[in-house]
Design an enzyme around this catalytic site. Sequence first.
Site, PDB file in Angstrom:
ATOM      1  N   ASN A  74      36.463  39.912  36.783  1.00 16.05           N
ATOM      2  CA  ASN A  74      37.567  39.734  37.727  1.00 16.05           C
ATOM      3  C   ASN A  74      37.276  40.520  39.004  1.00 16.05           C
ATOM      4  O   ASN A  74      36.255  41.208  39.099  1.00 16.05           O
ATOM      5  CB  ASN A  74      38.913  40.118  37.083  1.00 16.05           C
ATOM      6  CG  ASN A  74      39.044  41.609  36.806  1.00 16.05           C
ATOM      7  OD1 ASN A  74      38.326  42.431  37.370  1.00 16.05           O
ATOM      8  ND2 ASN A  74      39.953  41.965  35.931  1.00 16.05           N
TER       9      ASN A  74
ATOM     10  N   ASP B 191      39.276  36.225  29.498  1.00 14.15           N
ATOM     11  CA  ASP B 191      38.292  35.826  28.492  1.00 14.15           C
ATOM     12  C   ASP B 191      38.189  34.310  28.392  1.00 14.15           C
ATOM     13  O   ASP B 191      37.090  33.760  28.290  1.00 14.15           O
ATOM     14  CB  ASP B 191      38.691  36.361  27.102  1.00 14.15           C
ATOM     15  CG  ASP B 191      38.442  37.849  26.984  1.00 14.15           C
ATOM     16  OD1 ASP B 191      37.761  38.400  27.863  1.00 14.15           O
ATOM     17  OD2 ASP B 191      38.937  38.457  26.020  1.00 14.15           O
TER      18      ASP B 191
HETATM   19  P1  ADP Z   1      42.554  39.992  31.196  1.00 14.92           P
HETATM   20  O1  ADP Z   1      41.537  41.041  30.947  1.00 14.92           O
HETATM   21  O2  ADP Z   1      43.961  40.405  30.874  1.00 14.92           O
HETATM   22  O3  ADP Z   1      42.220  38.664  30.663  1.00 14.92           O
HETATM   23  P2  ADP Z   1      41.614  39.397  33.877  1.00 14.92           P
HETATM   24  O4  ADP Z   1      41.983  40.152  35.097  1.00 14.92           O
HETATM   25  O5  ADP Z   1      40.205  39.397  33.477  1.00 14.92           O
HETATM   26  O6  ADP Z   1      42.591  39.913  32.757  1.00 14.92           O
HETATM   27  O7  ADP Z   1      42.049  37.855  34.031  1.00 14.92           O
HETATM   28  C1  ADP Z   1      43.309  37.480  34.395  1.00 14.92           C
HETATM   29  C2  ADP Z   1      43.199  36.160  35.132  1.00 14.92           C
HETATM   30  O8  ADP Z   1      44.172  35.281  34.578  1.00 14.92           O
HETATM   31  C3  ADP Z   1      43.528  36.249  36.614  1.00 14.92           C
HETATM   32  O9  ADP Z   1      42.387  36.493  37.377  1.00 14.92           O
HETATM   33  C4  ADP Z   1      44.092  34.865  36.910  1.00 14.92           C
HETATM   34  O10 ADP Z   1      43.064  33.994  37.295  1.00 14.92           O
HETATM   35  C5  ADP Z   1      44.652  34.405  35.562  1.00 14.92           C
HETATM   36  N1  ADP Z   1      46.127  34.474  35.570  1.00 14.92           N
HETATM   37  C6  ADP Z   1      46.893  35.579  35.502  1.00 14.92           C
HETATM   38  N2  ADP Z   1      48.206  35.259  35.570  1.00 14.92           N
HETATM   39  C7  ADP Z   1      48.270  33.907  35.665  1.00 14.92           C
HETATM   40  C8  ADP Z   1      49.336  32.965  35.799  1.00 14.92           C
HETATM   41  N3  ADP Z   1      50.603  33.355  35.829  1.00 14.92           N
HETATM   42  N4  ADP Z   1      49.018  31.655  35.892  1.00 14.92           N
HETATM   43  C9  ADP Z   1      47.733  31.240  35.868  1.00 14.92           C
HETATM   44  N5  ADP Z   1      46.685  32.098  35.766  1.00 14.92           N
HETATM   45  C10 ADP Z   1      46.944  33.399  35.666  1.00 14.92           C
END
Ligand code: ADP
Length: 448
Positions: free
Chosen positions: A302, A438
Amino acid sequence: MWEELYREALEEGWKKLQRIPGVITGFHSTIDGLKRVEEDLLKRLLEQFPHIKSIPSEPTSVIRSPEDLLVDLLISIREGLAYQRMIENEETFRWTLENIGYDQLRLGGTSANMASLLSPLPLSKILVYANPLTKELAELFPERKNLFVLTRENDKPVLRSPRKAWKDQGIFAIHWILEYNKGLKIELDGTTYESPRANRFIAAWNPVNCRLRVSEEFKRDIFLIPDKFTHFLVSGFHILLERYPEGKTCEDFIVPVAEFVSQMKERLGLKVHYEFASIGSSLIRSLVVKHIFPVIDSLGLNEIEFATLLSDFGEQDLAKELKDTRFPIVKLVDGLLKIMERTPLKRIQLHTLGHYISITREKNERNERTALLFSAILAATRSLLGRYETLEDLEKGLGVPTITLTGYEGIKNIDNFSLVIVPTKVVQSPKLTVGLGDIISSSGFLLS
Ligand code: ADP
């Protein structure tokens, strides 16, 4: 235009997944123990340590005693910050199990989560590395026909459902997720502290996974089974320690894993993706860059993890600018070009809330675009419904509007690299956001 491309990507991606022979995920599967922290639990714990009169400013680097664990938890609560620390010894693990326990167990670890999140998709085989696979861990895996572990039956290596292949009973590894609400009070020697917001403190006991020790049986048997695998999702480096009580260092464990991944790649013909995750130690990050980057094909991360990586490569100014200006696409692209120029990586996939970007050495833009759009549908569906099981579920995700365009989206060729930038679908009131990163990275890699 994007809505049309999204529609095509769903159809194409769904078909393409069915043609993938097999996916392996390793080497970090574990149990998460969820526990809600309330005032009386804190009081009970503090009674055991009457000499604690104040809370230090910084958490310990590693948990060496029950007192360390309690103090780190108190710091997390006082600041409302989500720290994560490894527990170093078995006595502290036993003490925590007896004195804190858990409210609920949940499947944890990047490999187990990826396998579980990919299993509803039409993939024919997913092999998850889970060791030690106790009954408690096995039963947390979903029951699916395409989800396997490698085990032995009648002295022969075979693929079996995790639920049918567990060996021992008991909890040998657990990642405690100690969650607290905003306003939780700590009374200490006449002073009251209060959590400024809801958050969690993670304390993990995982002596096998934190050394990324791959079992000898797996190392031998993976080359003996007739079943074909083509993709490998490797992760787990974020739970390594810099130093271990027995005197070893993280490098002692990273090097053998890198060698084994490279062997798997060569002998099985696998394409390998590594999901970066947040690694707190710059030493561990630098060793991962040194030993792991040369043996992987694809990297997923990310924007925050990406800024940290840029800093590690001496690009502190760009990293700071990215953070200060809320990660504009042009700057992310600048950064991606720099990392591609200085590493042997073939592909990087970067996800942010509004956009996903992939950069590759080979020209593969149409597939990359399908991959990114399909992974955005998965993320949108999971945010919207909290799950996805069928193609119909994904069609609901497809219905989420694509967010505002900035003008940078599309396919670009810069300095011999191919870039694909897609606008994503953002769910306004998501039901669930854990595990989205993930699923975005793993599905994107499989379809790339
Ligand atoms: P995690 O480690 O919790 O999976 P990351 O930061 O690696 O977190 O990934 C989260 C990703 O999920 C964000 O970059 C975004 O693209 C996606 N995301 C987060 N919230 C939403 C949402 N409400 N709707 C669609 N995609 C989302």
